[in-house]
Design a protein around this motif. Structure first.
Motif, PDB file in Angstrom:
ATOM      1  N   ALA A  15       0.830  -1.206   0.000  1.00 54.74           N
ATOM      2  CA  ALA A  15       0.000   0.000   0.000  1.00 54.74           C
ATOM      3  C   ALA A  15       0.861   1.251   0.000  1.00 54.74           C
ATOM      4  O   ALA A  15       0.547   2.248  -0.667  1.00 54.74           O
ATOM      5  CB  ALA A  15      -0.929  -0.004   1.216  1.00 54.74           C
ATOM      6  N   GLN A  18       2.474   1.695  -3.377  1.00 51.57           N
ATOM      7  CA  GLN A  18       1.434   2.040  -4.329  1.00 51.57           C
ATOM      8  C   GLN A  18       1.080   3.517  -4.226  1.00 51.57           C
ATOM      9  O   GLN A  18       0.859   4.194  -5.228  1.00 51.57           O
ATOM     10  CB  GLN A  18       0.190   1.178  -4.082  1.00 51.57           C
ATOM     11  CG  GLN A  18      -0.972   1.449  -5.015  1.00 51.57           C
ATOM     12  CD  GLN A  18      -0.713   1.041  -6.456  1.00 51.57           C
ATOM     13  OE1 GLN A  18      -1.477   1.395  -7.354  1.00 51.57           O
ATOM     14  NE2 GLN A  18       0.338   0.277  -6.710  1.00 51.57           N
ATOM     15  N   HIS A  84      -5.504   5.855   3.889  1.00 49.98           N
ATOM     16  CA  HIS A  84      -5.025   4.544   3.443  1.00 49.98           C
ATOM     17  C   HIS A  84      -4.648   3.695   4.660  1.00 49.98           C
ATOM     18  O   HIS A  84      -3.903   4.153   5.525  1.00 49.98           O
ATOM     19  CB  HIS A  84      -3.777   4.684   2.561  1.00 49.98           C
ATOM     20  CG  HIS A  84      -3.941   5.618   1.411  1.00 49.98           C
ATOM     21  ND1 HIS A  84      -4.223   5.184   0.125  1.00 49.98           N
ATOM     22  CD2 HIS A  84      -3.853   6.970   1.345  1.00 49.98           C
ATOM     23  CE1 HIS A  84      -4.296   6.238  -0.681  1.00 49.98           C
ATOM     24  NE2 HIS A  84      -4.077   7.327   0.034  1.00 49.98           N
ATOM     25  N   THR A 107      -9.167   4.483   0.803  1.00 48.71           N
ATOM     26  CA  THR A 107      -8.860   3.316  -0.024  1.00 48.71           C
ATOM     27  C   THR A 107      -8.692   2.103   0.877  1.00 48.71           C
ATOM     28  O   THR A 107      -7.910   2.130   1.830  1.00 48.71           O
ATOM     29  CB  THR A 107      -7.579   3.532  -0.854  1.00 48.71           C
ATOM     30  OG1 THR A 107      -7.831   4.529  -1.846  1.00 48.71           O
ATOM     31  CG2 THR A 107      -7.173   2.239  -1.561  1.00 48.71           C
ATOM     32  N   HIS A 109      -7.168  -1.278   1.093  1.00 49.90           N
ATOM     33  CA  HIS A 109      -6.101  -2.046   0.445  1.00 49.90           C
ATOM     34  C   HIS A 109      -6.083  -3.512   0.853  1.00 49.90           C
ATOM     35  O   HIS A 109      -5.650  -4.364   0.080  1.00 49.90           O
ATOM     36  CB  HIS A 109      -4.727  -1.455   0.803  1.00 49.90           C
ATOM     37  CG  HIS A 109      -4.488  -0.066   0.305  1.00 49.90           C
ATOM     38  ND1 HIS A 109      -3.901   0.197  -0.918  1.00 49.90           N
ATOM     39  CD2 HIS A 109      -4.726   1.140   0.866  1.00 49.90           C
ATOM     40  CE1 HIS A 109      -3.790   1.506  -1.077  1.00 49.90           C
ATOM     41  NE2 HIS A 109      -4.288   2.102  -0.014  1.00 49.90           N
ATOM     42  N   SER A 110      -6.478  -3.814   2.090  1.00 58.39           N
ATOM     43  CA  SER A 110      -6.085  -5.104   2.670  1.00 58.39           C
ATOM     44  C   SER A 110      -7.185  -5.811   3.449  1.00 58.39           C
ATOM     45  O   SER A 110      -6.919  -6.408   4.490  1.00 58.39           O
ATOM     46  CB  SER A 110      -4.875  -4.891   3.595  1.00 58.39           C
ATOM     47  OG  SER A 110      -3.829  -4.251   2.912  1.00 58.39           O
ATOM     48  N   GLU A 117      -5.077  -6.316   6.961  1.00 60.11           N
ATOM     49  CA  GLU A 117      -3.657  -5.962   7.065  1.00 60.11           C
ATOM     50  C   GLU A 117      -2.878  -7.015   7.844  1.00 60.11           C
ATOM     51  O   GLU A 117      -1.981  -6.705   8.638  1.00 60.11           O
ATOM     52  CB  GLU A 117      -3.502  -4.575   7.687  1.00 60.11           C
ATOM     53  CG  GLU A 117      -4.128  -3.485   6.832  1.00 60.11           C
ATOM     54  CD  GLU A 117      -4.244  -2.146   7.540  1.00 60.11           C
ATOM     55  OE1 GLU A 117      -3.443  -1.885   8.459  1.00 60.11           O
ATOM     56  OE2 GLU A 117      -5.140  -1.373   7.171  1.00 60.11           O
ATOM     57  N   VAL A 142      -9.575  -1.759  -4.045  1.00 60.30           N
ATOM     58  CA  VAL A 142      -8.520  -1.969  -5.039  1.00 60.30           C
ATOM     59  C   VAL A 142      -8.745  -3.211  -5.881  1.00 60.30           C
ATOM     60  O   VAL A 142      -7.990  -3.482  -6.814  1.00 60.30           O
ATOM     61  CB  VAL A 142      -7.126  -2.021  -4.372  1.00 60.30           C
ATOM     62  CG1 VAL A 142      -6.820  -0.734  -3.635  1.00 60.30           C
ATOM     63  CG2 VAL A 142      -6.998  -3.228  -3.445  1.00 60.30           C
ATOM     64  N   ASN A 165      -5.326  -1.285  -8.009  1.00 60.41           N
ATOM     65  CA  ASN A 165      -3.923  -0.915  -7.916  1.00 60.41           C
ATOM     66  C   ASN A 165      -3.334  -0.870  -9.321  1.00 60.41           C
ATOM     67  O   ASN A 165      -3.845  -1.520 -10.246  1.00 60.41           O
ATOM     68  CB  ASN A 165      -3.156  -1.929  -7.077  1.00 60.41           C
ATOM     69  CG  ASN A 165      -3.393  -1.760  -5.601  1.00 60.41           C
ATOM     70  OD1 ASN A 165      -3.612  -0.651  -5.122  1.00 60.41           O
ATOM     71  ND2 ASN A 165      -3.339  -2.853  -4.857  1.00 60.41           N
TER      72      ASN A 165
END
Length: 381
Positions: A15, A18, A84, A107, A109-110, A117, A142, A165
């Motif tokens: 992340a 990115q 993020h 966003t 991401h995980s 995460e 993403v 992404n």
């Protein structure tokens, strides 16, 4: 438009890197705040000319960080705040509201089925996430897989925007000179069969399966780019299996050619040195490293990779899904070894995840969010 990006930390991670790549292609004035760990990616952002502020937050429950962050947002007179990673999303949305900024993008991401995460999902984490999500203007997923998970959690579909992404494919293109130079740097024979993996050395990435699979193939070597708490255990496993001399642990590697020089190859150079890439994680939110490997012309063996699985298989002919067991990986690697050594052409999936395309999609989300958010500042009417 002026935007502030808030992220939990700026160590080397998917992340974080990115974000750096995205800001290179986003035609918006952007500053960055990192709540913790102003690591190597912070150095890279500053080298790119981006202002980075370290908030020095002291743990997940450092509520004193909220007014500090709100004051920073207020002083910056930002049009929107973009958060993020989990902690930054929670604190950033609240602080933006305290500062009077009504347009907040987050966003995701995980988000996995059982983890976020890399940490187990709990009822409390989910409740706090959903409560603070209501303070935002939109949530960016993403991957389509993450978008589905957000909807299943109860985030309204109209608030979810898919912005995958992205990668800079040109920087990842295979280079024979780099291949030879990197192998020489790592003391790997030019003709050796080399397997590679990239990512944080944490249990969820299951790099122990790669160690076991490569240890069972006497002529294979393994290169792992990344660092984390599992490094010592993986080294111990390699020694116990008698493969320590065939496995290289590179530590943190920059995703970009021009990142800070840390005495190890950048990710594009590592990928050029490999013959096959493996992602053994059972639960991925996107699978950026696998797409980067495809851009470098590598065959990819993956257990879970939404970036590939969410699209038609014809877009990624070099990617093969395998069972998440060491013996299955070993068998798949032996098949790769038996084929004539060659580099693949980057498949169509690579252009689908072009970073410039992702930046344009995100800019559209920004424009719609700003236009639909009533201003609370009479000077902006």
């Amino acid at each position: 438009m002026k935007a502030l990006h808030i992220i939990t930390g700026l160590g080397v991670g998917g992340a974080e890197q990115q974000l750096r790549l995205l800001l290179r292609h986003l035609p918006v004035h952007c500053d960055v705040v990192t709540l913790t760990n102003p690591g190597p990616v912070a150095e890279g952002l500053r080298a790119d000319g981006v202002s980075v502020t370290h908030l020095a937050m002291n743990g997940n429950r450092d509520l004193a960080a909220l007014p500090r962050l709100a004051r920073l947002i207020r002083r910056g007179k930002y049009d929107l705040v973009h958060t993020h990673l989990y902690r930054a999303c929670v604190y950033g949305r609240i602080a933006a509201r305290m500062a009077g900024v009504r347009t907040t993008i987050a966003t995701e991401h995980s988000l996995g089925e059982r983890q976020i995460e890399g940490r187990p999902l709990t009822r409390g984490i989910r409740a706090l996430y959903l409560r603070t999500e209501k303070l935002g203007s939109a949530t960016v997923a993403v991957s389509a897989t993450i978008a589905d998970r957000l909807r299943n959690w109860g985030v309204p579909a109209q608030r979810i925007h898919l912005v995958p992404n992205g990668i800079d494919a040109e920087s990842l293109r295979f280079d024979q000179g780099s291949r030879l130079a990197t192998r020489a740097q790592l003391s790997i024979p030019a003709g050796a069969f080399v397997v590679g993996g990239v990512g944080r050395l944490v249990p969820g990435k299951r790099f122990e399966l790669l160690v076991r699979a490569v240890a069972a193939i006497p002529d294979a070597r393994l290169v792992l780019a990344g660092d984390g708490p599992e490094r010592t255990a993986l080294r111990t496993l390699a020694r116990r299996l008698g493969a320590a001399d065939r496995i290289r642990f590179l530590g943190e590697c920059d995703a970009l050619w021009d990142g800070p020089d840390r005495g190890v190859p950048a990710i594009p150079a590592v990928l050029s040195a490999l013959d096959v890439f493996v992602s053994a994680s059972e639960e991925e939110s996107f699978g950026l490293a696998a797409i980067e490997a495809l851009a470098a012309g590598l065959p990819v063996l993956h257990v879970s990779c939404p970036a590939i699985e969410d699209l038609p298989g014809a877009l990624a002919p070099g990617a093969v899904r395998v069972a998440g067991r060491a013996d299955a990986l070993e068998a798949a690697l032996r098949i790769q070894m038996s084929t004539e050594a060659r580099r693949l052409q980057p498949p169509p999936v690579v252009s689908h995840y072009d970073i410039a395309r992702s930046a344009r999609s995100l800019l559209d989300v920004y424009a719609r969010a700003v236009a639909s958010t009533p201003s609370t500042d009479p000077t902006k009417k």
